[in-house]
Design a protein around this motif. Structure first.
Motif, PDB file in Angstrom:
ATOM      1  N   LEU A   1      39.323  47.869  21.514  1.00 18.36           N
ATOM      2  CA  LEU A   1      39.952  46.554  21.804  1.00 18.36           C
ATOM      3  C   LEU A   1      40.465  46.713  23.574  1.00 18.36           C
ATOM      4  CD1 LEU A   1      41.142  43.568  21.847  1.00 18.36           C
ATOM      5  CD2 LEU A   1      42.962  44.620  20.617  1.00 18.36           C
ATOM      6  N   LYS A   2      40.985  48.109  23.606  1.00 13.31           N
ATOM      7  CA  LYS A   2      41.835  48.568  24.851  1.00 13.31           C
ATOM      8  C   LYS A   2      40.391  48.586  26.066  1.00 13.31           C
ATOM      9  CE  LYS A   2      45.021  51.286  26.562  1.00 13.31           C
ATOM     10  NZ  LYS A   2      45.046  52.447  26.822  1.00 13.31           N
TER      11      LYS A   2
ATOM     12  N   PHE B   1      39.320  45.144  26.817  1.00 15.46           N
ATOM     13  CA  PHE B   1      40.413  44.711  27.810  1.00 15.46           C
ATOM     14  C   PHE B   1      40.089  45.059  29.325  1.00 15.46           C
ATOM     15  CE2 PHE B   1      43.989  43.815  24.542  1.00 15.46           C
ATOM     16  CZ  PHE B   1      43.680  42.225  24.307  1.00 15.46           C
ATOM     17  N   ALA B   2      39.920  46.609  29.333  1.00 12.76           N
ATOM     18  CA  ALA B   2      39.940  47.035  30.724  1.00 12.76           C
ATOM     19  C   ALA B   2      38.599  46.458  31.478  1.00 12.76           C
ATOM     20  CB  ALA B   2      39.801  48.666  30.683  1.00 12.76           C
TER      21      ALA B   2
ATOM     22  N   PHE C   1      46.583  40.071  39.925  1.00 13.54           N
ATOM     23  CA  PHE C   1      46.705  40.757  38.493  1.00 13.54           C
ATOM     24  C   PHE C   1      47.344  42.006  38.848  1.00 13.54           C
ATOM     25  CE2 PHE C   1      45.206  43.116  34.570  1.00 13.54           C
ATOM     26  CZ  PHE C   1      45.762  42.314  33.788  1.00 13.54           C
TER      27      PHE C   1
ATOM     28  N   LEU D   1      46.139  33.954  37.636  1.00 18.96           N
ATOM     29  CA  LEU D   1      46.847  34.700  36.484  1.00 18.96           C
ATOM     30  C   LEU D   1      46.131  34.140  35.251  1.00 18.96           C
ATOM     31  CD1 LEU D   1      50.351  35.960  37.237  1.00 18.96           C
ATOM     32  CD2 LEU D   1      48.451  37.430  36.629  1.00 18.96           C
ATOM     33  N   ASN D   2      46.050  32.716  35.211  1.00 15.75           N
ATOM     34  CA  ASN D   2      45.790  31.939  34.144  1.00 15.75           C
ATOM     35  C   ASN D   2      44.226  32.349  33.807  1.00 15.75           C
ATOM     36  OD1 ASN D   2      47.902  30.483  33.109  1.00 15.75           O
ATOM     37  ND2 ASN D   2      47.434  28.963  34.429  1.00 15.75           N
TER      38      ASN D   2
ATOM     39  N   ALA E   1      42.910  35.294  34.455  1.00 11.77           N
ATOM     40  CA  ALA E   1      42.966  36.690  33.831  1.00 11.77           C
ATOM     41  C   ALA E   1      43.558  36.445  32.388  1.00 11.77           C
ATOM     42  CB  ALA E   1      44.013  37.468  34.449  1.00 11.77           C
ATOM     43  N   MET E   2      44.372  35.617  31.998  1.00  8.89           N
ATOM     44  CA  MET E   2      45.239  35.289  30.506  1.00  8.89           C
ATOM     45  C   MET E   2      44.040  34.979  29.595  1.00  8.89           C
ATOM     46  SD  MET E   2      48.141  35.355  29.160  1.00  8.89           S
ATOM     47  CE  MET E   2      49.207  35.097  30.375  1.00  8.89           C
ATOM     48  N   HIS E   3      43.240  34.035  30.310  1.00  7.93           N
ATOM     49  CA  HIS E   3      42.014  33.531  29.507  1.00  7.93           C
ATOM     50  C   HIS E   3      40.978  34.493  28.966  1.00  7.93           C
ATOM     51  CE1 HIS E   3      43.094  29.441  28.890  1.00  7.93           C
ATOM     52  NE2 HIS E   3      43.434  29.218  30.016  1.00  7.93           N
TER      53      HIS E   3
ATOM     54  N   LEU F   1      41.382  37.655  28.822  1.00  6.60           N
ATOM     55  CA  LEU F   1      41.948  38.703  27.897  1.00  6.60           C
ATOM     56  C   LEU F   1      42.012  38.107  26.376  1.00  6.60           C
ATOM     57  CD1 LEU F   1      44.340  40.821  29.953  1.00  6.60           C
ATOM     58  CD2 LEU F   1      41.949  41.219  29.480  1.00  6.60           C
ATOM     59  N   ALA F   2      42.478  36.634  26.395  1.00  5.84           N
ATOM     60  CA  ALA F   2      42.370  35.983  25.307  1.00  5.84           C
ATOM     61  C   ALA F   2      41.007  36.100  24.528  1.00  5.84           C
ATOM     62  CB  ALA F   2      43.214  34.710  25.372  1.00  5.84           C
TER      63      ALA F   2
ATOM     64  N   LEU G   1      40.032  39.269  22.992  1.00  3.18           N
ATOM     65  CA  LEU G   1      41.059  39.282  21.543  1.00  3.18           C
ATOM     66  C   LEU G   1      40.045  38.496  20.589  1.00  3.18           C
ATOM     67  CD1 LEU G   1      43.208  40.553  20.201  1.00  3.18           C
ATOM     68  CD2 LEU G   1      44.653  38.828  20.950  1.00  3.18           C
TER      69      LEU G   1
ATOM     70  N   TYR H   1      37.004  40.033  19.555  1.00  4.77           N
ATOM     71  CA  TYR H   1      37.247  41.240  18.640  1.00  4.77           C
ATOM     72  C   TYR H   1      37.960  41.184  17.262  1.00  4.77           C
ATOM     73  CZ  TYR H   1      39.492  45.969  17.526  1.00  4.77           C
ATOM     74  OH  TYR H   1      40.052  46.830  17.235  1.00  4.77           O
ATOM     75  N   ARG H   2      38.731  39.734  17.135  1.00  6.34           N
ATOM     76  CA  ARG H   2      39.405  39.462  15.782  1.00  6.34           C
ATOM     77  C   ARG H   2      38.365  39.069  15.025  1.00  6.34           C
ATOM     78  NH1 ARG H   2      45.639  37.732  16.533  1.00  6.34           N
ATOM     79  NH2 ARG H   2      46.526  39.876  17.057  1.00  6.34           N
TER      80      ARG H   2
END
Lengths: 185, 350
Positions: A118-119, A122-123, A137, A165-166, A168-170, A172-173, A176, A179-180
């Protein structure tokens, strides 16, 4: 460390020791920031030295600088852009494409080994963000600047910072979520 | 849903709008879910621990920056914790000369051993020589000195290594810079006459520029270039063996690694005091006695034994134009500050 006090001591007292402490305090962050633009450590060091030299020569007018940290980052960015334009490898348009390649890895305890994949995802997502978004960011994450400060340094509006930033947030979301789903959550 | 709440709170936090209550709520969510915690840390890697690791790079950069500030005349020449020897230099008449002292030790002895095999020209103590290199550069080599260059000199490069003292009149060649490695520093020449004194047994490496311009970089600070203007002198000091080793806290380095102070220049003649040796002149320019001894030993190939430690703090000024050893010693004796006796090749000074 009381930056404002040191700033006063330099501006009014011409205190070389206070100046040295300011230099040591800001040096790393500033060179790293300059490096993201010029990509040559020696040049980055030179730009930072120029900026630091300038604040000494400002004398009392240094007191007029309300947020020294933002002021220094902004000055370094200007210095870096001037360098890039002068070295003719860049046009003004290209400057927007400048962004950091790599990010320091965030500190995490043992749990990170469990979620190594997961890490890594993200990277990867971070490295694929659009250049300007990556720059925003980086400033928020690595230098803990606020929206307003980032906007001042990069010469963009606060809304733009928010938008970046939004994004970036999206991203990464999304990472995740994927991944889940795969690991059956 | 928890995840949605997480993103809402994250957005508020990154925008700097999250209340304390919301921040606490976010922390709670992060603690409950390791994966959300990871995402959180992508934005807030947490702590300044990473920033605190190591100041040595900043300290090194500061020493070069400090020198730059002094050369630009922005800092006072005299830093607060001046050592005795340096303080005397400030008393000398102000002039266009500049002195940098780098408090760095053994590193440059180590470097000298890496000299690549190639041609070497060497002088013994008590001897001086003059030569012209393949590229047309004229070199005057003072006593107990050597220059070494690789077989590729004048074909692939114009680089050489100097130990001791030499005066260079560099043949101009814009395409191939002339580079001299002397101790822990590099001097890049941009067409010029200048003097370098770099003896391993002396505390300073000095570069004096007569005409043209040279650019000096310290091996351990390749990013920082110091450019000399004619009449300027740069002296790098090796007396302290404490290089900015990693882990030295900022406060322990109160004395800067690079110091600048003003040195006397020649006011009458055409050439600088530092290059007078090539005309056969032995010059003491406000030198402390330790340096006087060092110069006499090399100039006359003798050993000087100092029996009076008080002499270390005494300084001497004088020019000896092709004079014998006894003339020099007699003159020094006439100052009333010392007495000497000469036995074979050893001078005993009280």
């Amino acid at each position: 460390m009381d930056i404002t006090l040191l700033q006063e001591q330099v501006a009014l007292g011409r205190d070389e020791n206070a100046y040295k402490r300011l230099f040591l305090h800001f040096y790393k962050g500033l060179t790293r920031f300059a490096d993201t633009y010029v990509r040559q450590h020696e040049v980055a060091e030179e730009i930072v030295s120029d900026v630091m030299l300038k604040i000494w020569t400002m004398q009392e007018s240094l007191l007029g600088v309300r947020n020294l940290r933002v002021y220094l980052f902004r000055a370094v960015r200007n210095g870096a852009i001037n360098y890039l334009l002068k070295s003719r490898n860049y046009t003004t348009w290209d400057i927007d494409q400048v962004a950091p390649d790599t990010f320091g890895s965030p500190h995490t305890p043992e749990e990170e080994t469990i979620h190594r994949e997961l890490k890594r995802n993200f990277a990867e997502a971070v490295s694929q963000l659009p250049p300007k978004c990556r720059m925003v960011f980086k400033l928020v994450r690595e230098d803990s600047f606020t929206y307003r400060e980032v906007a001042a340094i990069l010469d963009i509006s606060e809304n733009t910072v928010d938008r970046h930033l939004n994004i970036a947030m999206h991203r990464l979301a999304d990472v995740l979520q994927t991944y889940r789903q795969r690991s059956g959550h | 849903m928890k995840e949605e709440r997480f993103y809402t709170l994250m957005k508020r936090l990154t925008a700097g709008k999250a209340s304390e209550k919301e921040q606490a709520e976010l922390q709670q969510l992060v603690q409950e879910d390791e994966q959300l915690a990871l995402l959180y840390r992508e934005f807030f890697p947490g702590g300044e621990a990473a920033e605190h690791d190591d100041d040595s790079e900043a300290l090194l950069a500061y020493s070069a920056h400090y020198a730059r500030m002094q050369i630009a005349g922005l800092f006072d020449a005299a830093p607060e914790p001046a050592r005795g020897r340096q303080r005397r230099m400030y008393l000398l008449p102000a002039a266009a000369c500049v002195l940098v002292l780098l408090l760095a030790g053994g590193w440059w002895f180590g470097l000298r051993e890496k000299t690549p095999a190639g041609r070497e020209v060497k002088t013994q103590k008590g001897a001086r020589t003059h030569l012209v290199l393949a590229d047309g550069t004229a070199v005057w080599l003072n006593a107990n000195s050597s220059i070494t260059h690789s077989p590729g000199f004048n074909r692939t490069n114009r680089e050489l290594t100097l130990t001791g003292e030499a005066y260079f009149k560099v043949a101009p060649d814009a395409d191939r810079p002339f580079i001299i490695q002397a101790g822990g520093l590099k001097v890049k020449v941009l067409g010029t006459t200048f003097n370098i004194r770099s003896y391993p047994d002396e505390p300073n490496i000095e570069t004096t520029l007569e005409t043209g311009s040279v650019e000096i970089t310290l091996d351990d600070q390749p990013g920082n270039k110091i450019q000399l203007k004619p009449g300027q002198k740069l002296s790098v000091d090796n007396t302290t063996s404490k290089m900015a080793a990693p882990g030295i806290p900022a406060d322990s380095l109160e004395a800067p690694m690079l110091l600048l102070s003003k040195m006397r220049v020649d006011t009458a003649g055409n050439s600088t005091v530092d290059a007078a040796w090539k005309e056969g002149k032995l010059v003491f320019d406000g030198d402390d006695f330790q340096r006087v001894v060092s110069k006499i030993e090399k100039w006359y190939n003798v050993t000087v034994v100092l029996e009076n430690k008080n002499l270390y703090t005494t300084s001497f000024t004088g020019v000896f134009d092709n004079k014998s050893l006894t003339t020099v010693l007699n003159t020094l004796q006439e100052t009333g500050k010392l007495a000497y006796r000469l036995e074979n090749d050893t001078v005993y000074v009280r």
